[in-house]
Design a protein around this motif. Structure first.
Motif, PDB file in Angstrom:
ATOM      1  N   ALA A  37       0.831  -1.212   0.000  1.00 52.24           N
ATOM      2  CA  ALA A  37       0.000   0.000   0.000  1.00 52.24           C
ATOM      3  C   ALA A  37       0.863   1.259   0.000  1.00 52.24           C
ATOM      4  O   ALA A  37       0.545   2.241   0.652  1.00 52.24           O
ATOM      5  CB  ALA A  37      -0.970   0.006   1.182  1.00 52.24           C
ATOM      6  N   TRP A  39       1.463   3.969  -2.051  1.00 48.18           N
ATOM      7  CA  TRP A  39       0.892   4.614  -3.230  1.00 48.18           C
ATOM      8  C   TRP A  39       1.799   5.701  -3.790  1.00 48.18           C
ATOM      9  O   TRP A  39       1.724   6.012  -4.983  1.00 48.18           O
ATOM     10  CB  TRP A  39      -0.515   5.109  -2.925  1.00 48.18           C
ATOM     11  CG  TRP A  39      -1.308   3.966  -2.376  1.00 48.18           C
ATOM     12  CD1 TRP A  39      -1.863   3.865  -1.125  1.00 48.18           C
ATOM     13  CD2 TRP A  39      -1.551   2.703  -3.009  1.00 48.18           C
ATOM     14  NE1 TRP A  39      -2.445   2.630  -0.962  1.00 48.18           N
ATOM     15  CE2 TRP A  39      -2.269   1.903  -2.102  1.00 48.18           C
ATOM     16  CE3 TRP A  39      -1.241   2.169  -4.250  1.00 48.18           C
ATOM     17  CZ2 TRP A  39      -2.683   0.592  -2.401  1.00 48.18           C
ATOM     18  CZ3 TRP A  39      -1.648   0.874  -4.548  1.00 48.18           C
ATOM     19  CH2 TRP A  39      -2.347   0.107  -3.634  1.00 48.18           C
ATOM     20  N   GLU A  66      -5.054   8.799 -10.055  1.00 47.23           N
ATOM     21  CA  GLU A  66      -6.463   8.507  -9.765  1.00 47.23           C
ATOM     22  C   GLU A  66      -6.639   7.032  -9.405  1.00 47.23           C
ATOM     23  O   GLU A  66      -7.348   6.685  -8.456  1.00 47.23           O
ATOM     24  CB  GLU A  66      -7.307   8.864 -10.981  1.00 47.23           C
ATOM     25  CG  GLU A  66      -8.784   8.633 -10.823  1.00 47.23           C
ATOM     26  CD  GLU A  66      -9.531   8.970 -12.100  1.00 47.23           C
ATOM     27  OE1 GLU A  66     -10.415   8.173 -12.487  1.00 47.23           O
ATOM     28  OE2 GLU A  66      -9.248  10.021 -12.711  1.00 47.23           O
ATOM     29  N   GLY A  69      -5.472   6.160  -5.891  1.00 46.26           N
ATOM     30  CA  GLY A  69      -6.481   6.488  -4.889  1.00 46.26           C
ATOM     31  C   GLY A  69      -7.570   5.437  -4.804  1.00 46.26           C
ATOM     32  O   GLY A  69      -7.999   5.040  -3.710  1.00 46.26           O
ATOM     33  N   TRP A  70      -8.021   4.959  -5.966  1.00 46.73           N
ATOM     34  CA  TRP A  70      -9.026   3.902  -5.991  1.00 46.73           C
ATOM     35  C   TRP A  70      -8.476   2.620  -5.363  1.00 46.73           C
ATOM     36  O   TRP A  70      -9.152   1.974  -4.551  1.00 46.73           O
ATOM     37  CB  TRP A  70      -9.482   3.646  -7.435  1.00 46.73           C
ATOM     38  CG  TRP A  70     -10.380   2.462  -7.544  1.00 46.73           C
ATOM     39  CD1 TRP A  70     -11.709   2.407  -7.241  1.00 46.73           C
ATOM     40  CD2 TRP A  70     -10.003   1.148  -7.953  1.00 46.73           C
ATOM     41  NE1 TRP A  70     -12.185   1.133  -7.443  1.00 46.73           N
ATOM     42  CE2 TRP A  70     -11.155   0.337  -7.880  1.00 46.73           C
ATOM     43  CE3 TRP A  70      -8.802   0.578  -8.374  1.00 46.73           C
ATOM     44  CZ2 TRP A  70     -11.137  -1.005  -8.224  1.00 46.73           C
ATOM     45  CZ3 TRP A  70      -8.791  -0.763  -8.717  1.00 46.73           C
ATOM     46  CH2 TRP A  70      -9.945  -1.540  -8.635  1.00 46.73           C
ATOM     47  N   ALA A  72      -6.096   2.317  -3.155  1.00 48.25           N
ATOM     48  CA  ALA A  72      -5.934   2.524  -1.708  1.00 48.25           C
ATOM     49  C   ALA A  72      -7.252   2.255  -0.980  1.00 48.25           C
ATOM     50  O   ALA A  72      -7.262   1.597   0.076  1.00 48.25           O
ATOM     51  CB  ALA A  72      -5.450   3.943  -1.434  1.00 48.25           C
ATOM     52  N   GLU A  73      -8.350   2.741  -1.527  1.00 45.70           N
ATOM     53  CA  GLU A  73      -9.660   2.523  -0.909  1.00 45.70           C
ATOM     54  C   GLU A  73     -10.098   1.067  -1.028  1.00 45.70           C
ATOM     55  O   GLU A  73     -10.521   0.451  -0.050  1.00 45.70           O
ATOM     56  CB  GLU A  73     -10.711   3.434  -1.547  1.00 45.70           C
ATOM     57  CG  GLU A  73     -10.616   4.867  -1.117  1.00 45.70           C
ATOM     58  CD  GLU A  73     -10.809   5.030   0.386  1.00 45.70           C
ATOM     59  OE1 GLU A  73     -11.774   4.442   0.947  1.00 45.70           O
ATOM     60  OE2 GLU A  73      -9.989   5.723   1.002  1.00 45.70           O
ATOM     61  N   MET A  74     -10.013   0.514  -2.215  1.00 47.36           N
ATOM     62  CA  MET A  74     -10.500  -0.830  -2.458  1.00 47.36           C
ATOM     63  C   MET A  74      -9.699  -1.888  -1.701  1.00 47.36           C
ATOM     64  O   MET A  74     -10.263  -2.825  -1.142  1.00 47.36           O
ATOM     65  CB  MET A  74     -10.452  -1.101  -3.978  1.00 47.36           C
ATOM     66  CG  MET A  74     -11.184  -2.346  -4.426  1.00 47.36           C
ATOM     67  SD  MET A  74     -10.243  -3.880  -4.370  1.00 47.36           S
ATOM     68  CE  MET A  74      -8.856  -3.523  -5.386  1.00 47.36           C
ATOM     69  N   ARG A  76      -8.219  -1.708   1.073  1.00 48.66           N
ATOM     70  CA  ARG A  76      -8.408  -1.726   2.533  1.00 48.66           C
ATOM     71  C   ARG A  76      -9.241  -2.924   2.956  1.00 48.66           C
ATOM     72  O   ARG A  76      -9.165  -3.369   4.096  1.00 48.66           O
ATOM     73  CB  ARG A  76      -9.078  -0.427   2.991  1.00 48.66           C
ATOM     74  CG  ARG A  76      -8.153   0.736   2.969  1.00 48.66           C
ATOM     75  CD  ARG A  76      -8.817   1.964   3.516  1.00 48.66           C
ATOM     76  NE  ARG A  76      -7.885   3.077   3.362  1.00 48.66           N
ATOM     77  CZ  ARG A  76      -8.209   4.330   3.430  1.00 48.66           C
ATOM     78  NH1 ARG A  76      -9.467   4.669   3.681  1.00 48.66           N
ATOM     79  NH2 ARG A  76      -7.317   5.265   3.272  1.00 48.66           N
TER      80      ARG A  76
END
Length: 166
Positions: A37, A39, A66, A69-70, A72-74, A76
């Motif tokens: 992770a 990024w 972009e 960022g996606w 990083a969220e997914m 998790r």
């Protein structure tokens, strides 16, 4: 006595080997950045106009910043993950026997992950979500001489879920 072209041929061959090693480091760095992770490191692997396409895996396509960022969220949702990138097939641009500044690489991947499941404590961190497929990387040599990803496309071929995903 060696022909006069021999030292030039050796330099070209050495440059080709060095390019192959540098590209391999970029691809390995890609897997490590995603798994850790990191990024910032992920974005640094791309050219300024670099793009990533994860649509075949249910994701998005767009500029690397972009997509980072996606991801990083997914990701998790998957606290345990490991990318294995294998069977690398590299094609370096050939400029009449000299290595150019462009390369294409196809590589298969296996990606075991552990889905976060709140309330479920089974005492294991074994993967329960595994995907496999192929990456297509387009790489360019930067003005500084380092290799960067201009585009990566994920071609997910299969996925398996459940307690015995592997």
């Amino acid at each position: 006595m060696l022909p006069e072209t021999e030292p030039m041929t050796q330099r070209v061959e050495l440059a080709t080997v060095m390019d192959r090693l540098a590209i391999d480091a970029v691809i390995t760095g890609y897997a490590v950045a995603v798994d850790d992770a990191d990024w910032t490191a992920y974005q640094a692997l791309f050219t300024p106009d670099g793009r990533a396409d994860y649509r075949s895996a249910g994701g998005i396509e767009g500029p690397a910043v972009e997509v980072a960022g996606w991801l990083a969220e997914m990701l998790r949702l998957f606290p345990v993950r490991q990318h294995l990138i294998v069977n690398r097939l590299l094609r370096l641009e050939d400029l009449n026997g000299y290595t150019g500044d462009r390369a294409d690489l196809q590589a298969d991947y296996l990606n075991p992950m552990r889905l976060e499941q709140s309330g479920l404590l089974d005492g294991t961190s074994a993967p329960n979500f595994v995907t496999g497929g192929r990456y297509s990387f387009e790489l360019l040599r930067s003005e500084e001489g380092s290799w960067r990803v201009r585009r990566v496309t994920v071609h997910e071929k299969w996925r398996r879920t459940g307690p015995h995903a592997i």
